[in-house]
Design a protein around this motif. Structure first.
Motif, mmCIF file in Angstrom:
data_model
loop_
_atom_site.group_PDB
_atom_site.id
_atom_site.type_symbol
_atom_site.label_atom_id
_atom_site.label_comp_id
_atom_site.label_asym_id
_atom_site.label_seq_id
_atom_site.Cartn_x
_atom_site.Cartn_y
_atom_site.Cartn_z
ATOM 1 N N MET A 71 24.662 45.287 0.954
ATOM 2 C CA MET A 71 25.873 44.835 1.627
ATOM 3 C C MET A 71 26.464 43.620 0.912
ATOM 4 O O MET A 71 27.674 43.521 0.734
ATOM 5 N N GLY A 72 25.595 42.713 0.483
ATOM 6 C CA GLY A 72 26.078 41.546 -0.245
ATOM 7 C C GLY A 72 26.703 41.916 -1.571
ATOM 8 O O GLY A 72 27.730 41.345 -1.970
ATOM 9 N N LEU A 73 26.101 42.883 -2.269
ATOM 10 C CA LEU A 73 26.687 43.350 -3.522
ATOM 11 C C LEU A 73 28.053 43.980 -3.283
ATOM 12 O O LEU A 73 28.989 43.780 -4.065
ATOM 13 N N VAL A 93 33.994 34.482 -7.394
ATOM 14 C CA VAL A 93 32.830 34.740 -6.548
ATOM 15 C C VAL A 93 31.580 34.051 -7.085
ATOM 16 O O VAL A 93 31.299 34.095 -8.286
ATOM 17 N N THR A 94 30.841 33.438 -6.178
ATOM 18 C CA THR A 94 29.488 32.975 -6.465
ATOM 19 C C THR A 94 28.548 33.738 -5.543
ATOM 20 O O THR A 94 28.704 33.695 -4.324
ATOM 21 N N LEU A 95 27.596 34.436 -6.138
ATOM 22 C CA LEU A 95 26.645 35.239 -5.383
ATOM 23 C C LEU A 95 25.266 34.593 -5.467
ATOM 24 O O LEU A 95 24.697 34.478 -6.551
ATOM 25 N N MET A 136 27.638 34.801 4.733
ATOM 26 C CA MET A 136 26.178 34.718 4.741
ATOM 27 C C MET A 136 25.619 36.069 5.166
ATOM 28 O O MET A 136 25.274 36.292 6.326
ATOM 29 N N SER A 137 25.535 36.995 4.202
ATOM 30 C CA SER A 137 25.048 38.334 4.528
ATOM 31 C C SER A 137 23.562 38.494 4.252
ATOM 32 O O SER A 137 22.979 39.533 4.569
ATOM 33 N N ALA A 138 22.933 37.493 3.662
ATOM 34 C CA ALA A 138 21.507 37.580 3.354
ATOM 35 C C ALA A 138 20.676 37.631 4.631
ATOM 36 O O ALA A 138 21.048 37.051 5.659
#
Length: 421
Positions: free
Chosen positions: A224-226, A239-241, A293-295
């Motif tokens: 989902m984060g990707l 974007v910063t991942l 914040m999907s982690a």
């Protein structure tokens, strides 16, 4: 409660240029067809030296078009006009230096270039050529000039081993990159409503180690984060991942690994533990406009840690646990008025009540509540569904869809306060 439905944009026109990378386009055509999209293909005369019209016609389940068909009429209208108006998105892959030069100066001497000029749809460019060719001043000038036209979007090129045995820039984007960019363009129709905005995204499940090989974790894969990162990049964001995604999975998303895509840009920071994620989030938070914040961050960690692997007989019979810092709550307390903070709540059973409580307690602007106990949603799935709740307690239902589609729906809600249907 508002509900999102799938857009009715399904028509993709693919123009194949003359280059060895043309073989990769076969996977793109097949995958798009299997996804339920209508696909039409034009091959330049040079492209037919690498793959045949029969091949792409078989994969797309439709006639392939070549320059020999230029004067063919469809419904009494010229073919290039009919195809240009038919397409929702146009893809040029591989884009050769020759076709790039023609489009830059508005030249049209074959079916493909005439069709592109007869269309007003977004065009996705996937260049491929030898490194020395790609780095020529004239080619780079044409590339930058063409991208000044907001109609054109880019994917790649990447770097690696080329067919000429050269290692360098000029490698065509891989099929998963191209497919994701096509799906994004079908949703956004080329709008870049996140252009210039700095988007900070966390992804994956953290690991809290007992020793170098044992840890407390969760099933989150970071898909989902990707997807959120891919969607934000396609919409022009910087974007910063911050992620703890297994290398095997992130390698399927070359745009993430390469660090640059389309008009946006990408920085990826790998972490393992909740504390490492906390430090990275706090470092990048002040300059961010939108934080997602999907982690799936751990709630507890082992109260003991050994620098060496513990023998089985040395493992404790009971494991003391310690809480880890609540990153999302900390960000909520630090948030400035110009910043938008989005949290995720993976739940079983009633997903709305605990999400509302989390939204208010952690001072969020939005929360995405998604079920993890239903088919085709949650951890590890390629699809998801959710209810997005804003700080006014308005609810937006996202029906089952791909995670990339869901990412776009989330950004639609955040940017527009409503779902873009």
């Amino acid at each position: 409660m508002a509900s999102a439905k799938n857009r009715n944009l399904t028509k993709v026109l693919i123009g194949i240029g003359g280059g060895i990378a043309a073989y990769k386009v076969c996977e793109v055509i097949s995958s798009l067809f299997k996804a339920g999209l209508q696909v039409r293909v034009i091959l330049t005369r040079s492209a037919q030296e690498f793959i045949t019209p029969l091949t792409v016609a078989t994969l797309s389940r439709h006639q392939a078009y070549t320059d020999d068909d230029f004067w063919q009429a469809i419904n009494g209208r010229p073919l290039h006009i009919e195809l240009g108006e038919w397409a929702d998105v146009v893809v040029l892959a591989p884009l050769t230096a020759n076709t790039l030069g023609k489009l830059t100066y508005g030249l049209a001497d074959n079916l493909l270039t005439n069709t592109v000029l007869a269309s007003t749809s977004p065009v996705l460019l996937a260049p491929a050529m030898n490194t020395d060719m790609w780095e020529q001043v004239a080619v780079q000038r044409n590339w930058q000039q063409l991208l000044q036209d907001r109609r054109y979007h880019s994917v790649g090129p990447g770097a690696g081993l080329l067919a000429c045995d050269r290692i360098g820039a000029g490698r065509m984007a891989e099929p998963p990159e191209i497919i994701a960019s096509v799906q994004s363009l079908l949703h956004t129709q080329g709008k870049r409503d996140l252009a210039g905005k700095r988007v900070l995204i966390s992804a994956g499940g953290t690991r809290e180690h007992l020793d170098p090989v044992r840890f407390i974790g969760n099933p989150s894969t970071g898909k989902m984060g990707l997807a959120l990162a891919q969607a934000a990049i396609n919409r022009g964001a910087i974007v910063t991942l911050i992620h703890s995604i297994p290398a095997g999975l992130s390698s399927d998303f070359p745009a993430i690994a390469n660090g640059r895509e389309e008009r946006g840009s990408m920085k990826a920071i790998t972490v393992v533990s909740a504390e490492e994620m906390r430090q990275a989030m706090l470092l990048n938070f002040p300059l961010s406009d939108l934080i997602v914040m999907s982690a799936a961050v751990a709630d507890v960690k082992p109260g003991i840690y050994s620098n060496e692997k513990l023998a089985k007989r040395s493992l404790p019979s009971t494991l003391p646990l310690e809480p880890v810092p609540d990153i999302l709550a900390e960000l909520g307390n630090l948030k400035h008025p110009h910043q938008t903070l989005i949290g995720f709540a993976a739940q079983t059973g009633d997903i709305v009540t605990p999400a509302l409580e989390k939204l208010q307690r952690k001072k969020l602007d939005f929360i995405v509540a998604n079920p993890i106990d239903q088919p085709d949603s949650g951890f590890g799935s390629d699809r998801n569904k959710a209810i997005v709740i804003d700080n006014k307690e308005r609810q937006f239902e996202i029906e089952p869809c791909s995670k990339l589609q869901m990412a776009h729906y989330i950004f639609d809600i955040v940017q527009n306060g409503t779902l873009v249907l």
